[in-house]
Design an enzyme around this catalytic site. Sequence first.
Site, mmCIF file in Angstrom:
data_model
loop_
_atom_site.group_PDB
_atom_site.id
_atom_site.type_symbol
_atom_site.label_atom_id
_atom_site.label_comp_id
_atom_site.label_asym_id
_atom_site.label_seq_id
_atom_site.Cartn_x
_atom_site.Cartn_y
_atom_site.Cartn_z
ATOM 1 N N THR A 153 -0.954 0.551 6.844
ATOM 2 C CA THR A 153 -0.669 -0.524 5.885
ATOM 3 C C THR A 153 -0.544 -1.841 6.632
ATOM 4 O O THR A 153 0.072 -1.898 7.693
ATOM 5 C CB THR A 153 0.625 -0.255 5.079
ATOM 6 O OG1 THR A 153 0.946 -1.447 4.332
ATOM 7 C CG2 THR A 153 1.808 0.105 5.959
ATOM 8 N N GLY A 154 -1.163 -2.881 6.083
ATOM 9 C CA GLY A 154 -1.109 -4.183 6.732
ATOM 10 C C GLY A 154 -2.345 -4.991 6.400
ATOM 11 O O GLY A 154 -3.099 -4.634 5.491
ATOM 12 N N GLY A 173 -10.426 -3.500 1.426
ATOM 13 C CA GLY A 173 -9.686 -3.489 2.688
ATOM 14 C C GLY A 173 -9.918 -2.218 3.487
ATOM 15 O O GLY A 173 -10.913 -1.508 3.311
ATOM 16 N N ASP A 174 -8.972 -1.925 4.353
ATOM 17 C CA ASP A 174 -9.083 -0.782 5.271
ATOM 18 C C ASP A 174 -8.754 0.556 4.614
ATOM 19 O O ASP A 174 -9.202 1.614 5.066
ATOM 20 C CB ASP A 174 -8.126 -0.985 6.449
ATOM 21 C CG ASP A 174 -6.668 -1.115 5.978
ATOM 22 O OD1 ASP A 174 -6.418 -1.845 5.001
ATOM 23 O OD2 ASP A 174 -5.791 -0.479 6.583
ATOM 24 N N ARG A 176 -13.481 -7.851 -2.812
ATOM 25 C CA ARG A 176 -12.970 -7.581 -1.464
ATOM 26 C C ARG A 176 -12.419 -6.144 -1.369
ATOM 27 O O ARG A 176 -11.706 -5.669 -2.245
ATOM 28 C CB ARG A 176 -11.867 -8.589 -1.144
ATOM 29 C CG ARG A 176 -11.199 -8.384 0.221
ATOM 30 C CD ARG A 176 -9.930 -7.570 0.115
ATOM 31 N NE ARG A 176 -9.248 -7.485 1.414
ATOM 32 C CZ ARG A 176 -8.230 -6.667 1.656
ATOM 33 N NH1 ARG A 176 -7.755 -5.896 0.709
ATOM 34 N NH2 ARG A 176 -7.679 -6.631 2.844
ATOM 35 N N GLY A 213 -5.639 -5.720 6.016
ATOM 36 C CA GLY A 213 -6.757 -4.787 6.068
ATOM 37 C C GLY A 213 -7.882 -5.203 6.986
ATOM 38 O O GLY A 213 -8.479 -4.376 7.689
ATOM 39 N N THR A 265 0.899 -1.161 0.000
ATOM 40 C CA THR A 265 0.000 0.000 0.000
ATOM 41 C C THR A 265 0.928 1.199 0.000
ATOM 42 O O THR A 265 2.099 1.068 0.349
ATOM 43 C CB THR A 265 -0.869 -0.027 1.276
ATOM 44 O OG1 THR A 265 -1.901 -0.994 1.124
ATOM 45 C CG2 THR A 265 -1.536 1.303 1.571
HETATM 46 N N1 ASP Z 1 -4.113 -2.633 3.935
HETATM 47 C C1 ASP Z 1 -4.129 -3.088 2.576
HETATM 48 C C2 ASP Z 1 -5.392 -3.862 2.322
HETATM 49 O O1 ASP Z 1 -5.774 -4.633 3.169
HETATM 50 C C3 ASP Z 1 -2.963 -3.923 2.224
HETATM 51 C C4 ASP Z 1 -1.631 -3.468 2.748
HETATM 52 O O2 ASP Z 1 -1.505 -2.402 3.318
HETATM 53 O O3 ASP Z 1 -0.653 -4.197 2.606
HETATM 54 O O4 ASP Z 1 -5.968 -3.730 1.286
#
Ligand code: ASP
Length: 310
Positions: free
Chosen positions: A229-230, A209-210, A207, A232, A179
């Site tokens: 980031t992570g 994410g966050d 789908r 989601g 991200t």
């Molecule tokens: N947070 C992002 C998502 O879940 C992915 C990421 O940050 O690696 O879409």
Amino acid sequence: MYALAIHGGAGTIARAELTPALEADYRAGLQAALAAGRRLLAEGAPALAAVEAAVICLEDNPLFNAGRGAVFTHDGHHELDAALMDGASGRVGAVAGAREIQNPIRAARLVMEHTEHVLLGYPGADELARLHGLPTQPADYFFTQRRFDQLQQAIAAGRMQLDHAGSAPVVDANWKKGTVGAVARDQHGNLAAATSTGGMTNKRFSRIGDTPLPGAGTWADAEVAISCTGNGEDFMRAVAAYDVSCLMRYKGLSLAEACRVVVHDKLAPVGGEGGLIAVSAAGELALPFNSGGMYRAWCDAAGEERVAIY
Ligand code: ASP
């Protein structure tokens, strides 16, 4: 005085896979994005313009999972999520699942400034972008061999979606994520946050994410701006970005302590691997992560610049 932090995604970045050449490319990409945002802040531009400029730079760089370098969905296309929030006014705009917009963060700004809405999904987000003359791109613009190989790897490993996580050995724990984001405090004391992503490799069923959800992956108010980031799903369940703000506002925690609580005490125990970047109204920065690394760069209130991965 101004401050700026950016990230290019968190994950278990295997040192062995990061060749010196690739590392140099990542660092140059981060440096360029930081410079794009910093230039504006130095001129006295609003934080919102700076975070947008930094994110556009990262979206245009095929190394990062956003815009051009977005990961593939299970069906072999790209679904782009982005959000941008202005701390001074509380205004926020976001898009989810966009397929053709070259710079989803610009579409998020369109939603904020030209509609009465907060979040638009596909196909409306793409329609709005076209209507306002934002550059769109054919599918092959978003094709990168590396991401395509990651999709094949994900399909072969049977990692169809998050519910299958752990069912196969993780070849490269960073393959599915990434991200980009930016947070800034401008010379007038205003804050802004922006986040953009291709989501997770091999994602299905539209789908989301966050990243495009205000409060989960992106947040800005008068006291703090955050971009996450992570994983989601964990960040959504934790309402991670807004929780940093709440811990500061209602519990009186410092920026650093609020970020530490969210990333290490709340997210890590539930498998919420990742990190965030945050800036306070005083211009303090925090860039904590509980993963193996997080591509990041920052320019602090004293004007000091740094780029880091681990
Ligand atoms: N947070 C992002 C998502 O879940 C992915 C990421 O940050 O690696 O879409």
